[in-house]
Design a protein around this motif. Structure first.
Motif, PDB file in Angstrom:
ATOM      1  N   GLU A 232       0.815  -1.223   0.000  1.00 60.89           N
ATOM      2  CA  GLU A 232       0.000   0.000   0.000  1.00 60.89           C
ATOM      3  C   GLU A 232       0.844   1.267   0.000  1.00 60.89           C
ATOM      4  OE1 GLU A 232      -4.362  -0.238   1.525  1.00 60.89           O
ATOM      5  OE2 GLU A 232      -3.051  -0.813   3.183  1.00 60.89           O
ATOM      6  N   HIS A 233       1.978   1.228   0.702  1.00 61.87           N
ATOM      7  CA  HIS A 233       2.790   2.450   0.780  1.00 61.87           C
ATOM      8  C   HIS A 233       3.379   2.832  -0.571  1.00 61.87           C
ATOM      9  CE1 HIS A 233       6.726   0.458   0.429  1.00 61.87           C
ATOM     10  NE2 HIS A 233       6.233  -0.504   1.193  1.00 61.87           N
ATOM     11  N   GLN A 234       3.403   1.891  -1.522  1.00 61.37           N
ATOM     12  CA  GLN A 234       3.928   2.189  -2.849  1.00 61.37           C
ATOM     13  C   GLN A 234       3.018   3.138  -3.626  1.00 61.37           C
ATOM     14  OE1 GLN A 234       6.647   1.265  -4.716  1.00 61.37           O
ATOM     15  NE2 GLN A 234       7.648   0.165  -3.070  1.00 61.37           N
ATOM     16  N   LEU A 235       1.759   3.237  -3.222  1.00 63.72           N
ATOM     17  CA  LEU A 235       0.792   4.005  -4.005  1.00 63.72           C
ATOM     18  C   LEU A 235       0.003   4.956  -3.104  1.00 63.72           C
ATOM     19  CD1 LEU A 235       0.187   3.835  -7.097  1.00 63.72           C
ATOM     20  CD2 LEU A 235      -1.893   2.615  -6.484  1.00 63.72           C
ATOM     21  N   PRO A 236       0.628   6.056  -2.660  1.00 69.72           N
ATOM     22  CA  PRO A 236      -0.107   7.056  -1.883  1.00 69.72           C
ATOM     23  C   PRO A 236      -1.193   7.689  -2.749  1.00 69.72           C
ATOM     24  CG  PRO A 236       2.052   7.893  -2.516  1.00 69.72           C
ATOM     25  CD  PRO A 236       2.024   6.450  -2.897  1.00 69.72           C
ATOM     26  N   PRO A 237      -2.196   8.327  -2.127  1.00 69.43           N
ATOM     27  CA  PRO A 237      -3.345   8.860  -2.877  1.00 69.43           C
ATOM     28  C   PRO A 237      -2.976   9.752  -4.056  1.00 69.43           C
ATOM     29  CG  PRO A 237      -3.796   8.920  -0.535  1.00 69.43           C
ATOM     30  CD  PRO A 237      -2.371   8.485  -0.673  1.00 69.43           C
ATOM     31  N   GLU A 238      -1.959  10.605  -3.886  1.00 69.23           N
ATOM     32  CA  GLU A 238      -1.606  11.508  -4.978  1.00 69.23           C
ATOM     33  C   GLU A 238      -1.045  10.757  -6.180  1.00 69.23           C
ATOM     34  OE1 GLU A 238       1.873  11.400  -2.039  1.00 69.23           O
ATOM     35  OE2 GLU A 238      -0.320  11.544  -1.958  1.00 69.23           O
ATOM     36  N   LYS A 239      -0.336   9.652  -5.926  1.00 70.94           N
ATOM     37  CA  LYS A 239       0.201   8.846  -7.019  1.00 70.94           C
ATOM     38  C   LYS A 239      -0.883   7.929  -7.603  1.00 70.94           C
ATOM     39  CE  LYS A 239       4.517   7.767  -6.759  1.00 70.94           C
ATOM     40  NZ  LYS A 239       5.832   7.155  -6.419  1.00 70.94           N
ATOM     41  N   GLU A 240      -1.824   7.532  -6.750  1.00 69.85           N
ATOM     42  CA  GLU A 240      -2.910   6.657  -7.203  1.00 69.85           C
ATOM     43  C   GLU A 240      -3.700   7.291  -8.345  1.00 69.85           C
ATOM     44  OE1 GLU A 240      -7.202   5.294  -5.449  1.00 69.85           O
ATOM     45  OE2 GLU A 240      -5.468   5.001  -4.127  1.00 69.85           O
ATOM     46  N   SER A 241      -4.042   8.559  -8.216  1.00 64.88           N
ATOM     47  CA  SER A 241      -4.845   9.226  -9.248  1.00 64.88           C
ATOM     48  C   SER A 241      -4.098   9.297 -10.575  1.00 64.88           C
ATOM     49  CB  SER A 241      -5.236  10.633  -8.780  1.00 64.88           C
ATOM     50  OG  SER A 241      -4.077  11.407  -8.508  1.00 64.88           O
TER      51      SER A 241
END
Length: 456
Positions: free
Chosen positions: A354-363
């Motif tokens: 999960e830490h690989q994809l923080p919300p800002e990177k997820e979008s």
């Protein structure tokens, strides 16, 4: 020759260092010692490495750091006082930490590696000083002097092959050599750390380099258990494992051993023994290349939470050449590493930490997948856990998946994903994190307590 590695709990205070000194005195073949940074002395305590990270981040962000600096130096001073070591040891440790602080001030993020490494470095100075004080001829050996050469990847160093030839020369020395774990040096002499928990990696590298007869990894448990003792009461201990089994178990949540640490020992075919600093006479768990006689097909059940699943669906995906490569290329472009990628005819899942994809990177990732791959569906499901059943004997036994599925049904936990490696040493299941404890307990009953369940 034996290489001995002591974890953070084994060097947490003076009393523990006295124990490891007795362990080294008890066997003259224990010629090379690798140490972690001082760990927790009690459950609410803070590891020295965590304090050093806090110190470095505070300095990098321009904050006041006197308080955390004093905590760190207080930890080292208390050990020196307990062991009645000369104050020159404290002075040496203090000078190294101060120099590393200057690196952070001058180099920012790049300097953090040097500061993080001060925990292991300080522990090695303490242990070597006390060994000498106890009557042994011991020497502190910096990883640069030892010959540990690594690729320039801060926080994720990889050892270079030239290290092993250099390390072999340590056999010529007559002292007990004490080497700090967790870091090495690039060919340009820049200090770079391994991933967190990397002292295990150092121990394995050193054991392979000196061609040790045995690599002993001392921690705070008598052996490796077949399942997490926090989830199952009194789990069965494992007296022996193969390299492949331990690698799979370590990856999937067995924190007793760093999941990358076995690789150098495996390549050099050096047996590994996990032992307890607080009970050194216990036989521990032996890890070897092959085992002919196995008591059971499944030797361990590992579990870990903190995963997410990127689910992608597109009609006729299997006919689209290069789809998987382009999907993974998007992740690579955004600096995201993946763990698993099970796929079907029209869909594909990519499992990440999960830490690989923080919300800002997820979008950003979602938008790129939609726009560039023109998919029908793309979803991100967080809060996942992985459970792995491991055993070399699994590939010889029919019905393993069926038995596991029955265990999940009895636990009333839905299987979100199932994946079996080509080696057939392990079978992995993805579930919601909330269902992990019940699923693990049910699997343990199925594969380790079947006879007792039938009798009841």
């Amino acid at each position: 020759m034996k290489v001995v590695k002591f974890g953070g709990s084994s060097v947490a205070n003076g009393e523990q260092i006295k124990k490891i000194t007795n362990i080294i005195h008890a066997d003259i073949e224990r010629r090379v010692v690798v140490v972690s940074a001082p760990g927790k002395r009690y459950s609410e305590d803070v590891k020295v490495t965590d304090l050093l990270i806090q110190l470095g981040e505070t300095i990098r962000d321009g904050g006041k750091y006197d308080e955390v600096y004093d905590w760190i130096m207080g930890r080292f001073q208390s050990i020196i006082d307990e062991l009645e070591l000369p104050q020159e040891v404290y002075q040496t440790i203090s000078e190294k930490i101060d120099a590393s602080i200057q690196h952070v001030i001058e180099e920012g993020e790049r300097g953090l590696d040097a500061l993080k490494a001060c925990g292991e470095d300080g522990a090695a100075l303490l242990v070597s000083a006390y060994l000498n004080q106890s009557g042994l001829d011991a020497a502190y050996v910096n990883p640069s002097e030892a010959g540990i050469v690594v690729r320039d990847q801060p926080g994720g160093a990889l050892v270079l092959e030239e290290s092993f030839e250099r390390l072999y020369q340590l056999r010529e020395r007559s002292e007990v050599l004490v080497i700090p774990g967790f870091f090495g040096f690039t060919p340009e002499e820049k200090l770079v750390t391994f991933s967190r928990g990397g002292s295990d990696i150092t121990g394995s590298i050193v054991a392979a380099g000196v061609k040790a007869d045995l690599y002993e990894n001392f921690t705070d448990v008598d052996s490796v258990f077949s399942v997490n003792p926090m989830l199952v009461d009194n789990p069965q201990p494992m007296t022996s494992l193969t390299y492949r089994e331990m690698r799979e178990l370590s990856y999937a949540g067995f924190t007793v051993f760093h999941d990358e640490a076995l690789i150098p020992a495996v390549k050099a075919k050096i047996p590994v023994c996990i032992k307890n600093t607080n009970n050194p006479s216990a036989p521990g768990t032996m890890i070897v290349s092959e085992l002919e006689d196995r008591e059971r097909d499944v030797v361990g059940i590992a579990s870990d939470s903190g995963f997410l699943n990127i689910y992608v669906s597109k009609f006729l995906m299997n006919r689209e050449i290069g789809f998987g490569r382009r999907l993974l290329q998007i992740l690579e472009d955004e600096g995201v590493s993946f763990e698993h990628a099970p796929s079907g005819i029209d869909d594909m899942s990519v499992i990440l930490r999960e830490h690989q994809l923080p919300p800002e990177k997820e979008s950003i990732v979602l938008k790129r997948i939609k726009d560039e791959l023109e998919v029908d569906t793309v979803l991100i499901e967080r809060g996942m856990a992985l459970i792995m059943i491991v055993g070399e004997g699994m590939n010889h036994n029919i019905g393993m998946a069926s038995r596991a599925a029955t265990a999940f049904r009895e636990a009333q936990v839905n299987i979100e994903m199932i994946n079996q490696g080509s080696s057939e040493v392990s079978m992995m299941f993805g579930v919601k994190s909330s269902g992990l404890p019940a699923a693990v307990r049910s699997l343990y009953r199925t594969f380790f307590q079947e006879e007792k369940v039938k009798q009841s």
